[in-house]
Design a protein around this motif. Sequence first.
Motif, PDB file in Angstrom:
ATOM      1  N   SER A 157       7.627 -17.550 -39.894  1.00 18.18           N
ATOM      2  CA  SER A 157       6.864 -17.911 -41.036  1.00 18.18           C
ATOM      3  C   SER A 157       7.798 -18.333 -42.173  1.00 18.18           C
ATOM      4  CB  SER A 157       6.321 -16.444 -41.855  1.00 18.18           C
ATOM      5  OG  SER A 157       5.736 -16.721 -42.862  1.00 18.18           O
ATOM      6  N   HIS A 183      -2.578 -14.239 -55.513  1.00 16.81           N
ATOM      7  CA  HIS A 183      -3.376 -15.462 -54.982  1.00 16.81           C
ATOM      8  C   HIS A 183      -3.648 -16.158 -56.390  1.00 16.81           C
ATOM      9  CE1 HIS A 183      -6.860 -18.133 -54.127  1.00 16.81           C
ATOM     10  NE2 HIS A 183      -6.120 -18.379 -53.085  1.00 16.81           N
ATOM     11  N   ASP A 227       6.234 -11.360 -37.273  1.00 15.96           N
ATOM     12  CA  ASP A 227       5.866 -12.507 -36.521  1.00 15.96           C
ATOM     13  C   ASP A 227       6.987 -13.304 -35.581  1.00 15.96           C
ATOM     14  OD1 ASP A 227       7.454 -13.683 -38.455  1.00 15.96           O
ATOM     15  OD2 ASP A 227       5.971 -15.232 -39.571  1.00 15.96           O
ATOM     16  N   TRP A 267      -0.508  -5.112 -37.168  1.00 15.14           N
ATOM     17  CA  TRP A 267       0.486  -5.791 -37.755  1.00 15.14           C
ATOM     18  C   TRP A 267       1.636  -5.725 -37.078  1.00 15.14           C
ATOM     19  CZ3 TRP A 267       4.730  -4.458 -40.562  1.00 15.14           C
ATOM     20  CH2 TRP A 267       5.398  -5.512 -41.113  1.00 15.14           C
ATOM     21  N   ASN A 276      -6.459 -11.349 -46.967  1.00 18.36           N
ATOM     22  CA  ASN A 276      -5.739 -12.436 -46.243  1.00 18.36           C
ATOM     23  C   ASN A 276      -4.241 -12.136 -45.770  1.00 18.36           C
ATOM     24  OD1 ASN A 276      -8.053 -14.211 -46.887  1.00 18.36           O
ATOM     25  ND2 ASN A 276      -6.628 -15.998 -46.808  1.00 18.36           N
ATOM     26  N   ASP A 277      -3.973 -10.704 -46.186  1.00 16.29           N
ATOM     27  CA  ASP A 277      -2.500 -10.355 -46.220  1.00 16.29           C
ATOM     28  C   ASP A 277      -2.604  -9.565 -44.677  1.00 16.29           C
ATOM     29  OD1 ASP A 277      -0.224  -8.810 -46.419  1.00 16.29           O
ATOM     30  OD2 ASP A 277      -0.348  -8.420 -48.362  1.00 16.29           O
ATOM     31  N   ILE A 278      -1.644 -10.024 -43.831  1.00 19.88           N
ATOM     32  CA  ILE A 278      -1.662  -9.330 -42.438  1.00 19.88           C
ATOM     33  C   ILE A 278      -1.380  -7.800 -42.342  1.00 19.88           C
ATOM     34  CG2 ILE A 278       0.966  -9.979 -42.146  1.00 19.88           C
ATOM     35  CD1 ILE A 278      -0.269 -10.904 -39.305  1.00 19.88           C
ATOM     36  N   LEU A 332       6.068 -17.895 -48.569  1.00 18.60           N
ATOM     37  CA  LEU A 332       4.896 -17.174 -48.708  1.00 18.60           C
ATOM     38  C   LEU A 332       4.065 -18.048 -49.456  1.00 18.60           C
ATOM     39  CD1 LEU A 332       3.555 -14.330 -48.872  1.00 18.60           C
ATOM     40  CD2 LEU A 332       4.401 -13.957 -51.054  1.00 18.60           C
ATOM     41  N   ALA A 349      -8.062 -19.152 -40.954  1.00 19.74           N
ATOM     42  CA  ALA A 349      -7.014 -18.204 -40.649  1.00 19.74           C
ATOM     43  C   ALA A 349      -7.629 -16.474 -40.802  1.00 19.74           C
ATOM     44  CB  ALA A 349      -5.930 -17.983 -41.574  1.00 19.74           C
ATOM     45  N   GLN A 375      -1.810 -16.720 -47.618  1.00 25.98           N
ATOM     46  CA  GLN A 375      -1.373 -15.362 -46.917  1.00 25.98           C
ATOM     47  C   GLN A 375      -1.610 -14.333 -48.015  1.00 25.98           C
ATOM     48  OE1 GLN A 375       2.624 -16.698 -46.173  1.00 25.98           O
ATOM     49  NE2 GLN A 375       2.046 -16.466 -44.073  1.00 25.98           N
ATOM     50  N   THR A 376      -2.228 -14.545 -49.166  1.00 30.68           N
ATOM     51  CA  THR A 376      -2.021 -13.467 -50.232  1.00 30.68           C
ATOM     52  C   THR A 376      -3.437 -13.253 -50.925  1.00 30.68           C
ATOM     53  OG1 THR A 376      -1.688 -15.407 -51.925  1.00 30.68           O
ATOM     54  CG2 THR A 376       0.349 -14.245 -51.076  1.00 30.68           C
TER      55      THR A 376
END
Length: 396
Positions: free
Chosen positions: A79, A92, A75, A72, A64-66, A82, A284, A86-87
């Motif tokens: 954003s 997470h 953004d 990459w 899930n980490d961009i 955090l 996502a 996203q982790t």
Amino acid sequence: MPLTHFEDLSAHGQGFVDDPYPVYARMREHGPVHRVRTAASGEFWLVVGHEEARALLTDPRLSNDIRHSAAWQDDGGNSIGLNMVQTDPPQHTRLRGLVARNFTTRRIEALRPRVQQIADELVDAMLPSGGADLVEAFALPLPLAVICELLGVPAGDRKAFHDWYLESTDFTRPEVAGAAAQAMTGYLADLIAAKQLAPGTDLLSALAGDAGDGEDRLTAEEMLGMAFLLLVAGYETAANLLSGGTLALLRHPDQLAALRADWSLMEKAVEEMLRYEGPVETTAFRYTKEPVEIGGTLVDSGESVAVVLAAASRDSGRFADPDRFDIRRDARGHMAFGYGIHHCLGAPLARMQAAVAFRTLLERCPRLALDTDPDALVWRPSLMLRGLHHLPVTFG
């Protein structure tokens, strides 16, 4: 090996936004995994099969980490903090555990009387007019009030926060989106600081008490991201469930009559609404950390992959006659709340809130009816969230 083909989803226009299910069904006939393009996100991989969706959402080779994306980039500064979405583990796991120990079943169930009170107050305000936009008058303000009370957001600040959120997700106006994101960031940072100085009994105060240094504490960035995630995820998706579920009932009068005749069907009815017209259409992005075979298709390292939860929940390989709305169906296994370690933490709150809201609305509005041609309804142009702009109804 399954066949895949390229699909330019943006070429389908508003028709796809309003009713994407025939397109997903046609894609699934060619295989569970496809290369697609949208105007907002460019090209990526899309998963439309139920079995493949469950496998992907539990595959540690996808992140899930961009930063694992080959494309990459920054953004643009929009954003906010955090958060868990996203982790990956172990970060997470730590973040989810810190929230879960405060976001308890007991805390959620304690909200039930207040949810009932808010629902009654909203219906009281709607009924005298003889009709309303159910999104504006009921589906949106109910979960917004509930999540703000849960988190301890002052009532006077809720409209401003909602307006900021809508502007921050308007990708057609990047400057407006950026300004709104900055405004939300500043507001939430101030609110968190106030909770730390004078904590209450709300969830945000509990989380603010967990902020600081150490593995069992939230950093300032994590605290900010968590507050934003809980606020947004806690009300827009719930609003989509209330409006989409009401529309499904009104378009299927036999099912509406069955529910009114037997309220014990409510739990199954809510699950069927989640399966048939879930509030989250697509996850996502996940990013492949190495080459991965998904449903017989080899996806290279660094690729962006999304799961269409709405398509997985209408896969005929999992649900018989999937395009039929049936509140007596065993809808267990639907994908509305995701799957795996990122399964929606707020699912119990969404289910409780929906059960209270639907029964209140249907009991107190016995002649509830659509006040427009259902084909004239317009859905929000988002591949991720599925929600109506408006839902005009009359009360008879």
